[in-house]
Structure formats: C-alpha cells, structure tokens
Design an enzyme around this catalytic site. Structure first.
Site, PDB file in Angstrom:
ATOM      1  N   GLY A   1      44.910 -22.161  64.351  1.00  0.00           N
ATOM      2  CA  GLY A   1      44.747 -20.753  64.673  1.00  0.00           C
ATOM      3  C   GLY A   1      44.166 -20.504  66.048  1.00  0.00           C
ATOM      4  O   GLY A   1      44.776 -19.868  66.902  1.00  0.00           O
ATOM      5  N   GLN A   2      42.968 -21.028  66.284  1.00  0.00           N
ATOM      6  CA  GLN A   2      42.240 -20.692  67.502  1.00  0.00           C
ATOM      7  C   GLN A   2      42.516 -21.719  68.605  1.00  0.00           C
ATOM      8  O   GLN A   2      42.890 -22.858  68.333  1.00  0.00           O
ATOM      9  CB  GLN A   2      40.733 -20.639  67.221  1.00  0.00           C
ATOM     10  CG  GLN A   2      40.367 -19.554  66.218  1.00  0.00           C
ATOM     11  CD  GLN A   2      38.889 -19.569  65.895  1.00  0.00           C
ATOM     12  OE1 GLN A   2      38.118 -18.849  66.510  1.00  0.00           O
ATOM     13  NE2 GLN A   2      38.483 -20.382  64.945  1.00  0.00           N
TER      14      GLN A   2
ATOM     15  N   CYS B   1      39.246 -21.258  58.498  1.00  0.00           N
ATOM     16  CA  CYS B   1      40.570 -21.287  59.108  1.00  0.00           C
ATOM     17  C   CYS B   1      41.263 -22.629  58.926  1.00  0.00           C
ATOM     18  O   CYS B   1      42.286 -22.735  58.259  1.00  0.00           O
ATOM     19  CB  CYS B   1      40.365 -20.949  60.584  1.00  0.00           C
ATOM     20  SG  CYS B   1      41.816 -20.940  61.599  1.00  0.00           S
ATOM     21  N   MET B   2      40.684 -23.675  59.524  1.00  0.00           N
ATOM     22  CA  MET B   2      41.376 -24.967  59.550  1.00  0.00           C
ATOM     23  C   MET B   2      40.806 -25.991  58.571  1.00  0.00           C
ATOM     24  O   MET B   2      41.345 -27.089  58.442  1.00  0.00           O
ATOM     25  CB  MET B   2      41.317 -25.567  60.967  1.00  0.00           C
ATOM     26  CG  MET B   2      41.954 -24.711  62.038  1.00  0.00           C
ATOM     27  SD  MET B   2      43.571 -24.036  61.597  1.00  0.00           S
ATOM     28  CE  MET B   2      44.518 -25.523  61.321  1.00  0.00           C
TER      29      MET B   2
ATOM     30  N   MET C   1      47.648 -19.913  57.630  1.00  0.00           N
ATOM     31  CA  MET C   1      46.613 -19.446  56.707  1.00  0.00           C
ATOM     32  C   MET C   1      47.113 -19.127  55.297  1.00  0.00           C
ATOM     33  O   MET C   1      46.320 -19.093  54.364  1.00  0.00           O
ATOM     34  CB  MET C   1      45.876 -18.250  57.302  1.00  0.00           C
ATOM     35  CG  MET C   1      45.064 -18.614  58.529  1.00  0.00           C
ATOM     36  SD  MET C   1      43.983 -20.003  58.213  1.00  0.00           S
ATOM     37  CE  MET C   1      44.547 -21.143  59.455  1.00  0.00           C
TER      38      MET C   1
ATOM     39  N   LYS D   1      49.646 -10.747  74.197  1.00  0.00           N
ATOM     40  CA  LYS D   1      48.183 -10.901  74.270  1.00  0.00           C
ATOM     41  C   LYS D   1      47.784 -11.673  75.522  1.00  0.00           C
ATOM     42  O   LYS D   1      46.893 -11.261  76.264  1.00  0.00           O
ATOM     43  CB  LYS D   1      47.650 -11.606  73.017  1.00  0.00           C
ATOM     44  CG  LYS D   1      47.716 -10.759  71.770  1.00  0.00           C
ATOM     45  CD  LYS D   1      47.152 -11.461  70.554  1.00  0.00           C
ATOM     46  CE  LYS D   1      47.887 -12.718  70.173  1.00  0.00           C
ATOM     47  NZ  LYS D   1      49.331 -12.568  69.907  1.00  0.00           N
TER      48      LYS D   1
END
Ligand SMILES: Nc1nc2c(c(=O)[nH]1)N[C@H]1C(S)=C(S)[C@@H](COP(=O)(O)OP(=O)(O)OC[C@H]3O[C@@H](n4cnc5c(=O)[nH]c(N)nc54)[C@H](O)[C@@H]3O)O[C@H]1N2
Ligand SMILES: Nc1nc2c(c(=O)[nH]1)N[C@H]1C(S)=C(S)[C@@H](COP(=O)(O)OP(=O)(O)OC[C@H]3O[C@@H](n4cnc5c(=O)[nH]c(N)nc54)[C@H](O)[C@@H]3O)O[C@H]1N2
Ligand code: SF4
Ligand SMILES: [Mo]
Length: 750
Positions: free
Chosen positions: A373-374, A169-170, A336, A80
């Site tokens: 995650g991000q 998410c977090m 997750m 990616k």
C-alpha cells in the site's frame, strides 16, 4: 447525464491508463524555464514507487513530472503524484511547534516544545518504566527516519513498543510470506508483468489504488490480447474495465474459493509434480501432512461448496481454475481485500498454494505478488524492523543472536534490547485507552482517523500525553496532541523509500523546509540527545550517515542492501535487493539461480530453494475456510466494506488540499446496489443512517451498480464522516491486522 471530470477519467479507455498522465509536453513547455531545476525523487503516495522529477524555481516547488528513466513508470504518473507540488505548498501546512496550554494548542518555540517532550519522556520512564511510552510510525516515513526511531526506542529507551501503520495494512502479507516461503516479500518483481499471461487480482482495486501498475497490466493485455485478467472482489470497480471474469464474492467468504481452485488444479492434472516433490512440504498449520492428506483435505472443496460459501457460480470457479492451470505464466496480485481480514494470513497462504502446486513461481511471468500500500511499508517498516517484534534487517527481538548483532551496531549492551515483543498496534492503543501506556510519539500517521472502531480508542489518545509530528494541521490526531511538531515534507528532505518489488529508491532534497518545519529524523536525534543518548546519535551528520549505518544491519541478510550506497542510489532509479556489493545489479527473482543467496550445492539440482526454511522447502497449508468475525444477522443484515478512491489518499490531509482532486470527489458517500436501494426504499443522493454495534454515521447514498447486493461500501477518506466509527477492531490472530474489510451494519432512512 453530463459527464463529470471523474466520470471522464474513469470511462475513457482503461480508466487508470487515462488517469496516468504522460508528461511529454512538460519537456519543452514554459515550465521548463531556464531558472528551473529538476530533482529526482519518488512519489510519496502509493507503493507502486513511481519515479518523479520535482521542478523547483526560486526555491519553490512549481511542477512535478514523471521520471522517464524510471523503469517502474516510464514517465507516467497518476493524478495524485501529478499534484504533489500543490500538496507541498498547501495552506494547511503546519509551520511551527505548538503546545497545549489550558486545553488549547498554542504556538511555541522548538526549545519549549522539545524541553517539554524530553521532560515528559523522562518523568514517565522514571515513574512507570520504559514500557509506559510508545512510538507509532508509518510506511510513509523514510527508512532512515524509521531506523532512528527504532534505534532510540528499542535500543536506548529500552521498550519494544514500536509500531507503525503497516500493521493495519501489510501485516497479513508478511505473515503469509514468512509462513509459506520462510522469508518476507515477493519472489519476483514488476518485470514479471510483461511476461504474464494471467493476472488473478484478489481484493485489489488496482486501477484506483495502484494506477500506474494497472497501466502496465493494460499495456500487457493490449500487446498480448490472450492475456486473461480475473478479479475476485465483492465490488465492481474501475479495475473491471479490463477483466475477463469477475467473481463477485460475499465479503469475507473467499477462502473456500482458493481451496476449490486448488482442488481442480490437482484433480485435472495442472500440478507440477516434480516441483512439488523438490520444493514443497504440506502442513495443516500444526503438523506436517502428506500430499495425499492434502488431497483428501481438498475433497470437501467442490466448486459447488465454495460457490455456495462465496455467493458465486460453480462454473465461474471451474473456469478460473482451468484458466490458471492452462496459462503458461500467472501472477496473483492482492491488496487489502485479502490482508484486512481476520483470516488474512490464511488467505495469503491459500493464494501461495496455487503457485506452489503449479510451479508458477520463480520464473519470468509467474509470481504470488503482494501489492504494497504505502511507499515505504516494505523499506522502512518490514525491512527496517519498525514493528514491535522486529529488529532491522529481517531480524526478531526474540532471537538472542539478532539482539546481539543489532546491539553491537547500536553500541549498546545486548540486555538493553528487550527479548519480548512490544505491543502490536491495536494492543498499544488499547493500553493507551486503559492508561497503561502514558505517552505516545506519533510520526507521519493519523491514527485518530485511520484506526478501526474509533469510539474505543479516541478517549485514550485524548487523555494520554500525545506527541504528534505532522506536516499538516489540523488533522484528527493533531487536534488531540499535547505537543505538535512541524515536520519537513516530501521534497524538503532526503531519504530512501523501498517499494513493493524490493526496490530501494533515493529521494533528493530539493527544497528548504517551510516555516520552522524540521526533518523527522533530526527531531528524533534531538530527542535522543536530550534523553542522554547523544553519544550514539552524534555521528549522524547527514541522512547518508544514517543510511550507511542501516546498511550494516542488512549485510549478509536475505535483504542485503550493502551495494545500494547513496552514491549509486543518487544516480540509478533504485536497486532491488539482494544487492550485496556495489557492482551487483540487484535481483529480479529470489530463491533461484541468479539470487546471490541461492545455495547451489544444497539445492542439488532443485529449481527453487527457499533458504528461509530449514530444508529449503516452501509450505502448502491446509487452512480452514473460516468466515468473517462479524457475519451479518437478522439485526445487522448488511455487509459493510471500506476502501479507497483514485483521487484521495487515506485521511485526506494531503489530497484534500488540492482543489483539482477535491473537486473530482468532493464529498463522502456510501455505495448501495440499485436493487438493494429499491428494496430498502432509498433514493440516490438521499441521506441514510448507518449503524453497527460500535457506532453510527449519517451520509449520502450513492445508488450505483458497484457493490454486490447485500454489501455497501464507504470510501473512508473524509474526516467529517469517519467510517472507522463503524468498523470492527477484530484482528487476525496471526498478523494482528484488523478486519477493516468486513463488518455487519444496518441502514435507516433519515
Ligand atoms: N488512490 C489511492 N491509492 C492508494 C491509497 C489511497 O489511499 N488512495 N492507499 C494505498 C494503501 S496504503 C493501500 S493499503 C492500498 C489499498 O489498495 P486496495 O486494497 O486495492 O484498495 P481498497 O479500496 O482498500 O480495497 C480493495 C478492494 O477490496 C475489496 N474487498 C473487500 N472485502 C473483500 C473480500 O472479502 N474479499 C475480496 N476478495 N475483496 C474484498 C473491496 O471491494 C475493494 O474493491 O492502496 C494504496 N493506494
Ligand atoms: N476504514 C478503513 N480504515 C483504514 C483502512 C481501510 O481500508 N479502511 N486502511 C488502513 C491502511 S491500509 C492504512 S496504510 C492506514 C493509513 O492511515 P494513516 O497513516 O493514518 O493515514 P495517512 O493519511 O496516510 O496519514 C499520514 C499522515 O502523515 C502526515 N505526513 C505526511 N508527510 C509527513 C512527513 O513527512 N512527516 C510527518 N511527520 N508527517 C507527515 C500526513 O499529513 C498524514 O496526516 O489506514 C488504515 N485505515
Ligand atoms: S501510481 Fe502511486 S506512486 Fe505512481 S503516481 Fe500514482 S500514487 Fe504515485
Ligand atoms: Mo495501507
């Protein structure tokens, strides 16, 4: 069977290691033509935080290579990151503002678009008050962008309806850290990986979701073959390639497993009694309890009980516990599969328990380490306070002193900041659906694709006045916009991202924004000015000015970044907070000596002092082992779980534009275990219909030995097959994070 490129990537030695591309050849290849300049940046995809160099020629992005000097990835990138320049140049970029006229989105000038946005804000606030408007942001926005949005909405418009996708998410990880340790974010850093003897990966498909970190795990095991890797996950994934043991649990039923491990650690004498005495309290969640009470609580959690709950073998649980107990150092890592659960916070607590019982914390090689995650969920949203109950610098809207401190920096009266938290994400979209929130500004996220149980929320997004700032069009959300604002993309703007290990890294601007696109921060400042708040935003002449104001909010806090000036960040490969002065090197372990905040006197000889707690002691929680909100039953007999694949990012607005990535995984599918497929009469590649209590979806079956029997898995990336029509919007009562990972489904042949 011929191997596809994807199979090849996955099969070759330690899958993601192969998918990480060493970029040595770029240094002397034709790419390095004299006219080309390289710009230091950070990958805009996952929370690993890989350093990348963006190659620019004649004002155009032409190549990306891993940053060799960056100690996170040492020049490696996954596929990616490697194709980021193709994303910048993709055909789907949104290049000019658009306004909805007679039901259609049509091209508009910036002046028309912003005049409309500002007048809608004014009208709505005048008629219904400030809580009728909301901001919904992202862990992919820069810290500066989130800071400006927070300042505008909470400090000037006067609403705490400020949220962001990290809630999806977090949030459960934040809940776990703050309840157990009294402060958000991990104790250690990635440096621990190279000292770790046992990795416990819970609900994390590290190989596909954090490939370069996975590569570091692979390297650690290679260098030290005794290293053990244990996985707790209902699926076999590429991560399994290096696993010594896999507990293939039933989705939603692994809390008991953590208690059973804890029980064996206690019964078999693997605990660190001195550490427990010095640094740990016990609680049942309501009231304090004694160590003896806790041991009694654990009595119930025999390996047999937990094994029966989770659908694994008792011996496997015993083995995990003994390996964990015997290992000199251990890191638990999770994502997750843990957080996106109605008991996400509790499960976070239970994993921390294992480290607190054994003292495997706060020393090299040991940590209870949440994978973010991000790329900027930690930086912008957790530290920057981009959620409805927070203020910048790990502060809370409910705390009067915190409101005063932030109001002073924002130059507003303290009363301007509301003392009550705004609506959390799911409540915000529910209020939008009910018409209580009339207007929403969405920035750098695609909720019409990523929210759970979409059938309940799409109409609300359609009906409300929706302003969407986007770099691409169409997306599921941009299609519903009333005003669509073209955002400058990664590489076309400057800013800071803060990744998993408390490291803040600077991204240089290397390109001019394409078309009429503008920096998200500049759009918000324009809006602030049009709403009459220009005086408190006019001094932001550069992105650095915004960062400098933000740094004031961190001064003296546990996440002190005052030493992380742009001058430094432009040179170094990030700094890990606390970094309280410009000559401070950053901090590898918190709550121990070496952490600038460690209160030596108060600690009085204790190894760790959790200064977020009044007595410096972390908490071991005796939480009930509750299962998922929607267990399977006779009508919906199968468990559905959703997640990711290596090559795609979330709603595919970016990775879907890159031919190479698209070809690797070209279409949506549902994974079904071969024995289930036989029992249900479903052939590989046939179309099946999936039905939950909320929606239905038809898609191609992929019969593969990945999910455990009775569980099916959908990668949720494809807009044409929205997995979130099926998922449940049940939330964790503590973190308000939805249970994307478990719901009940039935399957039909089509
Ligand atoms: N390639 C790629 N990488 C990404 C992303 C992406 O979109 N694509 N997104 C980034 C973001 S924002 C995030 S949050 C992370 C997510 O990273 P991960 O959480 O690692 O990825 P997921 O595939 O969502 O889920 C991980 C695993 O949880 C398991 N799981 C499901 N239910 C349970 C359960 O009840 N118990 C346990 N123990 N496990 C369970 C699933 O089987 C799955 O294998 O990835 C980041 N990295
Ligand atoms: N079923 C299911 N659903 C899930 C999950 C799951 O596991 N299963 N995971 C959840 C999780 S962990 C997450 S983090 C969320 C993520 O969900 P989203 O945030 O909705 O997904 P993204 O595709 O990352 O959306 C980012 C958007 O920002 C746009 N964009 C990119 N760069 C810029 C920029 O610089 N400025 C602006 N303004 N826009 C930009 C992109 O084109 C894209 O549309 O999804 C959640 N939804
Ligand atoms: S591992 Fe994550 S940060 Fe690194 S290149 Fe891949 S997506 Fe980007
Ligand atoms: Mo996420």
């Amino acid at each position: 069977m011929p191997m596809t490129r994807r199979d090849f990537l996955k099969a070759s030695a330690a899958s993601a290691a192969a998918a990480s591309i060493g970029m040595d050849w770029l240094h002397d290849s034709a790419y390095a033509a004299p006219a080309m300049t390289w710009h230091k940046s950070v990958c805009r995809f996952c929370g690993t935080g890989c350093g990348v160099m963006l190659g620019v020629e004649n004002g155009k992005a032409v190549a990306v290579k891993g940053d060799k000097e960056n100690t996170i990835n040492h020049g490696l990138l996954c596929v990616k990151g490697f194709y980021l320049h193709k994303v910048i140049n993709a055909k789907g970029r949104l290049l000019h503002p658009m306004i909805r006229k007679n039901g259609e989105l049509v091209r508009a000038t910036w002046e028309e678009a912003m005049t409309l946005v500002a007048s809608k804000f004014q009208e709505t606030i005048m008629q219904y008050g400030p809580d009728a408007v909301a901001f919904y942001g992202s862990g992919q926005g820069t810290t500066e962008e989130t800071y400006i949005a927070n300042k505008l909405f909470k400090g000037h418009i006067g609403t705490n309806n400020v949220e962001g996708n990290p809630r999806l998410c977090m949030a459960s990880a934040v809940g776990g850290y703050t309840t157990t340790f009294g402060a958000d974010e991990p104790v250690g850093t990635y440096d621990d990986i190279e000292h770790c003897d046992l990795f416990l990966l819970v609900g994390s498909n590290t190989a596909e979701a954090h490939p370069v970190l996975y590569d570091r795990l692979v390297a650690r095991k290679k260098q030290n073959p005794q290293t053990k890797i244990i996985i707790i996950d209902p699926r076999k994934t590429p991560t399994n390639k290096i696993a010594d043991l896999h507990l293939q649990v039933i989705p939603g039923y692994d809390l008991a497993v953590m208690h059973a491990i804890a029980r064996i650690l206690v019964v078999e004498g693997f605990t660190d009694e001195q550490f427990i005495k010095d640094s740990v309290n016990f609680s049942d969640g309501q009231n304090p309890m004694t160590y003896e009470d806790f041991k009694k609580f654990l009595d119930k959690y025999t390996p047999e009980y937990a094994a029966q709950q989770a659908g694994v073998k008792p011996e496997e649980i015993v083995q995990v516990a003994r390996l964990f107990g015997q290992a000199k150092t251990a890191m638990t890592m999770w994502t997750m599969g843990v957080n996106q659960r109605v008991r996400g916070v509790w499960l976070n607590n239970l994993m921390h328990n294992l480290h607190l019982l054994t003292g495997k914390l706060g020393k090299p090689g040991s940590d209870s380490f949440s994978l973010t995650g991000q790329p900027n969920a930690c930086g912008g949203v957790r530290e920057g306070g981009g959620l409805s109950h927070l203020l910048p610098g790990h502060r809370s809207v409910e705390n009067e002193a915190h409101r005063k401190e932030i109001a002073a920096i924002w130059n507003v009266p303290p009363e301007k900041i509301q003392p009550k938290p705004g609506k959390h994400t799911m409540a915000m979209f529910e209020a939008l659906a009910k018409g209580e929130i009339k207007l929403m500004y969405v920035m750098c996220t695609n909720p019409a694709h990523s929210l759970p149980n979409l059938n309940k929320y799409l109409q609300g997004m359609q009906d409300a006045f929706l302003i969407v700032s986007e770099a691409f069009h169409p997306t599921e959300t941009s299609k519903l916009a009333d005003v669509l604002l073209p955002a400058a993309f990664w590489g076309e703007k400057e800013g800071v991202y803060g990744c998993t290990e408390r490291r803040s890294q600077h991204m240089a601007q290397a390109l001019e924004p394409q078309g009429e696109a503008r920096w998200d921060g500049a759009i918000l400042i324009d809006l602030a000015t049009r709403l009459g708040h220009g005086q408190n935003f006019a001094h932001f002449k550069s992105v650095e000015d915004v960062w400098n104001e933000y740094l004031q909010t961190t001064k003296g806090k546990d996440m002190d970044l005052t030493g992380a000036t742009y001058a430094r960040l432009r040179e170094v490969r990030g700094l890990r907070w606390p970094v309280p002065s410009v000559d401070h090197p950053g901090t590898t372990h918190r709550f121990v000596e070496g952490d600038p905040l460690f209160p030596k006197e108060k600690a009085a000889g204790r190894r760790m002092y959790f200064y977020g707690k009044p007595d410096g002691k972390a908490v071991i929680f005796a939480r009930p082992d509750k299962g998922p909100e929607e267990p399977v039953d006779a009508e919906y007999p199968i468990a559905l779980t959703t997640g990711r694949v290596l090559e795609h990012w979330h709603t595919m607005t970016m990775t879907g534009q890159v031919l190479e990535l698209h070809r690797a995984v070209p279409k949506p599918y549902v994974e079904i275990h071969p024995e289930d497929a036989t029992a249900w009469g479903i052939a590989d590649k046939s179309t099946v219909r999936l039905l939950t209590r909320r929606g239905k979806l038809e898609m191609e079956a992929r019969v593969i030995d990945r999910p455990r029997r009775g569980t099916i898995f959908i990668p949720w990336h494809w807009p044409e097959k929205l997995a979130n029509l099926l998922t449940t919007d049940a939330i964790d009562p503590g973190s308000k994070e939805p249970e994307y990972k478990v719901c009940a489904v039935k399957i039909e042949k089509v």
